[in-house]
Design a protein around this motif. Structure first.
Motif, PDB file in Angstrom:
ATOM      1  N   ALA A 102       0.833  -1.208   0.000  1.00 18.93           N
ATOM      2  CA  ALA A 102       0.000   0.000   0.000  1.00 18.93           C
ATOM      3  C   ALA A 102       0.859   1.244   0.000  1.00 18.93           C
ATOM      4  N   VAL A 103       0.364   2.284  -0.650  1.00 18.87           N
ATOM      5  CA  VAL A 103       0.961   3.609  -0.569  1.00 18.87           C
ATOM      6  C   VAL A 103      -0.070   4.494   0.107  1.00 18.87           C
ATOM      7  N   ASP A 104       0.205   4.843   1.355  1.00 14.63           N
ATOM      8  CA  ASP A 104      -0.787   5.596   2.135  1.00 14.63           C
ATOM      9  C   ASP A 104      -0.110   6.615   3.049  1.00 14.63           C
ATOM     10  N   PRO A 105       0.359   7.741   2.479  1.00 18.90           N
ATOM     11  CA  PRO A 105       1.022   8.744   3.304  1.00 18.90           C
ATOM     12  C   PRO A 105       0.097   9.413   4.299  1.00 18.90           C
ATOM     13  N   SER A 106      -1.215   9.262   4.126  1.00 19.32           N
ATOM     14  CA  SER A 106      -2.174   9.935   4.997  1.00 19.32           C
ATOM     15  C   SER A 106      -2.738   9.017   6.070  1.00 19.32           C
ATOM     16  N   SER A 107      -2.226   7.787   6.177  1.00 17.31           N
ATOM     17  CA  SER A 107      -2.858   6.799   7.048  1.00 17.31           C
ATOM     18  C   SER A 107      -2.871   7.203   8.513  1.00 17.31           C
ATOM     19  N   SER A 108      -1.880   8.001   8.936  1.00 17.80           N
ATOM     20  CA  SER A 108      -1.843   8.409  10.336  1.00 17.80           C
ATOM     21  C   SER A 108      -3.003   9.337  10.678  1.00 17.80           C
ATOM     22  N   LEU A 109      -3.583   9.949   9.633  1.00 15.67           N
ATOM     23  CA  LEU A 109      -4.722  10.842   9.847  1.00 15.67           C
ATOM     24  C   LEU A 109      -6.044  10.172   9.501  1.00 15.67           C
ATOM     25  N   SER A 110      -6.025   9.352   8.442  1.00 17.23           N
ATOM     26  CA  SER A 110      -7.278   8.780   7.945  1.00 17.23           C
ATOM     27  C   SER A 110      -7.659   7.476   8.616  1.00 17.23           C
ATOM     28  N   GLY A 111      -6.734   6.899   9.363  1.00 21.45           N
ATOM     29  CA  GLY A 111      -7.046   5.620  10.015  1.00 21.45           C
ATOM     30  C   GLY A 111      -6.487   4.433   9.293  1.00 21.45           C
ATOM     31  N   GLY A 112      -5.766   4.680   8.191  1.00 21.75           N
ATOM     32  CA  GLY A 112      -5.044   3.576   7.555  1.00 21.75           C
ATOM     33  C   GLY A 112      -5.740   3.015   6.346  1.00 21.75           C
ATOM     34  N   SER A 113      -5.049   2.129   5.681  1.00 18.81           N
ATOM     35  CA  SER A 113      -5.540   1.539   4.446  1.00 18.81           C
ATOM     36  C   SER A 113      -6.353   0.293   4.746  1.00 18.81           C
ATOM     37  N   ILE A 114      -6.879  -0.306   3.697  1.00 18.82           N
ATOM     38  CA  ILE A 114      -7.628  -1.550   3.848  1.00 18.82           C
ATOM     39  C   ILE A 114      -6.747  -2.643   4.409  1.00 18.82           C
ATOM     40  N   LEU A 115      -5.430  -2.491   4.220  1.00 20.37           N
ATOM     41  CA  LEU A 115      -4.531  -3.528   4.700  1.00 20.37           C
ATOM     42  C   LEU A 115      -4.481  -3.574   6.215  1.00 20.37           C
ATOM     43  N   GLY A 116      -4.966  -2.527   6.864  1.00 24.71           N
ATOM     44  CA  GLY A 116      -5.021  -2.539   8.309  1.00 24.71           C
ATOM     45  C   GLY A 116      -6.101  -3.483   8.816  1.00 24.71           C
ATOM     46  N   ASP A 117      -6.994  -3.886   7.956  1.00 18.97           N
ATOM     47  CA  ASP A 117      -8.075  -4.796   8.339  1.00 18.97           C
ATOM     48  C   ASP A 117      -7.998  -6.031   7.456  1.00 18.97           C
ATOM     49  N   LYS A 118      -7.139  -6.962   7.823  1.00 22.43           N
ATOM     50  CA  LYS A 118      -6.918  -8.133   6.991  1.00 22.43           C
ATOM     51  C   LYS A 118      -8.110  -9.087   6.993  1.00 22.43           C
ATOM     52  N   THR A 119      -9.060  -8.847   7.886  1.00 22.46           N
ATOM     53  CA  THR A 119     -10.231  -9.719   7.912  1.00 22.46           C
ATOM     54  C   THR A 119     -11.035  -9.554   6.623  1.00 22.46           C
ATOM     55  N   ARG A 120     -10.847  -8.438   5.936  1.00 22.47           N
ATOM     56  CA  ARG A 120     -11.546  -8.246   4.668  1.00 22.47           C
ATOM     57  C   ARG A 120     -10.902  -9.046   3.547  1.00 22.47           C
ATOM     58  N   MET A 121      -9.672  -9.498   3.781  1.00 20.54           N
ATOM     59  CA  MET A 121      -8.968 -10.324   2.802  1.00 20.54           C
ATOM     60  C   MET A 121      -8.517 -11.599   3.507  1.00 20.54           C
ATOM     61  N   GLU A 122      -9.457 -12.307   4.063  1.00 22.66           N
ATOM     62  CA  GLU A 122      -9.155 -13.457   4.905  1.00 22.66           C
ATOM     63  C   GLU A 122      -8.406 -14.543   4.145  1.00 22.66           C
ATOM     64  N   PHE A 123      -8.798 -14.800   2.913  1.00 20.54           N
ATOM     65  CA  PHE A 123      -8.145 -15.847   2.124  1.00 20.54           C
ATOM     66  C   PHE A 123      -6.683 -15.491   1.874  1.00 20.54           C
ATOM     67  N   LEU A 124      -6.432 -14.277   1.390  1.00 22.15           N
ATOM     68  CA  LEU A 124      -5.069 -13.859   1.069  1.00 22.15           C
ATOM     69  C   LEU A 124      -4.203 -13.751   2.323  1.00 22.15           C
ATOM     70  N   ALA A 125      -4.798 -13.261   3.410  1.00 21.34           N
ATOM     71  CA  ALA A 125      -4.036 -13.049   4.641  1.00 21.34           C
ATOM     72  C   ALA A 125      -3.480 -14.347   5.207  1.00 21.34           C
ATOM     73  N   HIS A 126      -4.119 -15.476   4.885  1.00 19.89           N
ATOM     74  CA  HIS A 126      -3.686 -16.755   5.442  1.00 19.89           C
ATOM     75  C   HIS A 126      -3.065 -17.688   4.405  1.00 19.89           C
ATOM     76  N   HIS A 127      -2.911 -17.192   3.175  1.00 18.59           N
ATOM     77  CA  HIS A 127      -2.372 -18.060   2.130  1.00 18.59           C
ATOM     78  C   HIS A 127      -0.841 -18.012   2.147  1.00 18.59           C
ATOM     79  N   PRO A 128      -0.172 -19.175   2.064  1.00 12.31           N
ATOM     80  CA  PRO A 128       1.295 -19.222   2.134  1.00 12.31           C
ATOM     81  C   PRO A 128       2.001 -18.541   0.967  1.00 12.31           C
ATOM     82  N   ASP A 129       1.292 -18.353  -0.151  1.00 12.36           N
ATOM     83  CA  ASP A 129       1.907 -17.725  -1.321  1.00 12.36           C
ATOM     84  C   ASP A 129       1.549 -16.246  -1.450  1.00 12.36           C
TER      85      ASP A 129
END
Length: 338
Positions: A102-129
């Motif tokens: 992610a490229v998120d220079p504003s995350s400290s103000l906006s609360g972060g990117s979608i990557l801060g909530d990996k539950t939205r990408m449950e499959f990818l977050a737990h995949h070994p590849d």
């Protein structure tokens, strides 16, 4: 027996030595722990870490560059996390190893990117590849961009052959991501009317494709109309990539509809640009642009040492109180004796 009168001698703690050779070798074997360690070194703001980080990138450079780099941006609520999850599943099923950055220079103000909530990408977050890495939580756009570029190289050296770079910042971040990827995708929504009015022409001229997400149920017809509206606009804009005509498409990431078609579209783009030479030409230009950006960053870091920062605050105060004109303040700031 200890002599109570003997003076204790304290040795000054030296800076930790970093075994770059070991980190580089481990990364090339696909060791995720060492990959994370290497990226952390790159992200470090400590001055004594910069030579180590540069050496690591230099050592891994021959092993990098063999991936497909896809940039992704989108309007709020477009479902970027759901789309990345669906697209990632398709890529993994085809044998690709994926890195999501992610490229998120504003995350400290906006609360972060979608990557801060990996539950939205449950499959990818737990995949070994799959390797997921959010951007630093704060920092300048140039600094975050530098870290992301170098992180891409480390991920490629670790064997990840599909890099997804998502921008969740605003303003220049789209251009920064465009400048470090091969294919740039804009994720949009149905209901083009007001959205098209507010869409910046600059962003539209950066894209290689537009995907209208959530094209399902009662939204399907409206999504098709939105696609036609976008295609009308794209006809009058200069293509971002020579020899390629960007078009709008529809999909439903939630129901995995249209994802395969987007995959085929990107494959067609990569094959077409490699055949024409545009792919290598863009990569070479990006490398030179990266160098120019690093020069700007280094000049800024070198100029604004601690003394200059203090002087800057003093001059800003005087300018604010009309005790000094801006031009005079700049002259004083650049005075060699300052």
């Amino acid at each position: 027996m200890n002599n109570p009168n003997k003076k204790r001698v304290f040795k000054k703690k030296t800076q930790d030595q970093v075994n770059i050779q070991e980190i580089a070798e481990k990364i090339t074997t696909g060791d995720r722990g060492y990959l994370s360690k290497g990226i952390t070194l790159i992200e470090s703001s400590a001055v004594h870490h910069r030579p180590y980080a540069n050496e690591l990138v230099q050592q891994l450079l021959p092993s990098a560059g063999k991936s497909i780099r896809i940039g992704i941006t989108g309007v709020p609520g477009a479902g970027k996390s759901t789309w990345i999850e669906a697209f990632g599943k398709t890529a993994v099923s085809k044998g690709y190893k994926i890195a999501v950055l992610a490229v998120d220079p504003s995350s400290s103000l906006s609360g972060g990117s979608i990557l801060g909530d990996k539950t939205r990408m449950e499959f990818l977050a737990h995949h070994p590849d799959v390797f997921i890495r959010p951007s630093p939580s704060s920092g300048t756009l140039g600094g975050v961009a530098r870290m992301t570029r170098e992180t891409i190289l480390l991920c490629e050296a670790a064997g990840y052959d599909l890099i997804l770079v998502e921008t969740v910042g605003v303003g220049q971040s789209e251009g920064i991501v465009r400048g470090m990827t091969d294919f740039f995708l804009l994720l949009s929504l149905t209901g083009a009317g007001d959205e098209l009015q507010g869409m910046k022409k600059g962003i539209m001229e950066l894209v290689d494709a537009i995907v209208i997400n959530k094209a399902d149920g009662s939204n399907r017809e409206q999504a098709i109309q939105t696609m036609h509206d976008y295609n009308q606009i794209l006809r009058f804009l200069t293509p971002a990539t020579t020899g390629w005509k960007p078009r709008a498409h529809t999909c439903s990431a939630l129901y995995n509809e249209g994802i395969q078609e987007i995959w085929e579209l990107i494959r067609e783009f990569i094959e077409s640009t490699k055949e024409s030479g545009e792919f290598d030409k863009r990569r070479s230009k990006q490398a030179v642009d990266w160098m120019s950006q690093l020069v700007q960053i280094r000049l800024n870091e070198t100029f604004f040492n601690q003394q200059k920062k203090y002087l800057m605050k003093t001059l800003e105060s005087k300018v604010r109180q009309n005790e000094l004109s801006p031009s005079e303040a700049v002259d004083l700031l650049f005075n060699p004796k300052a």
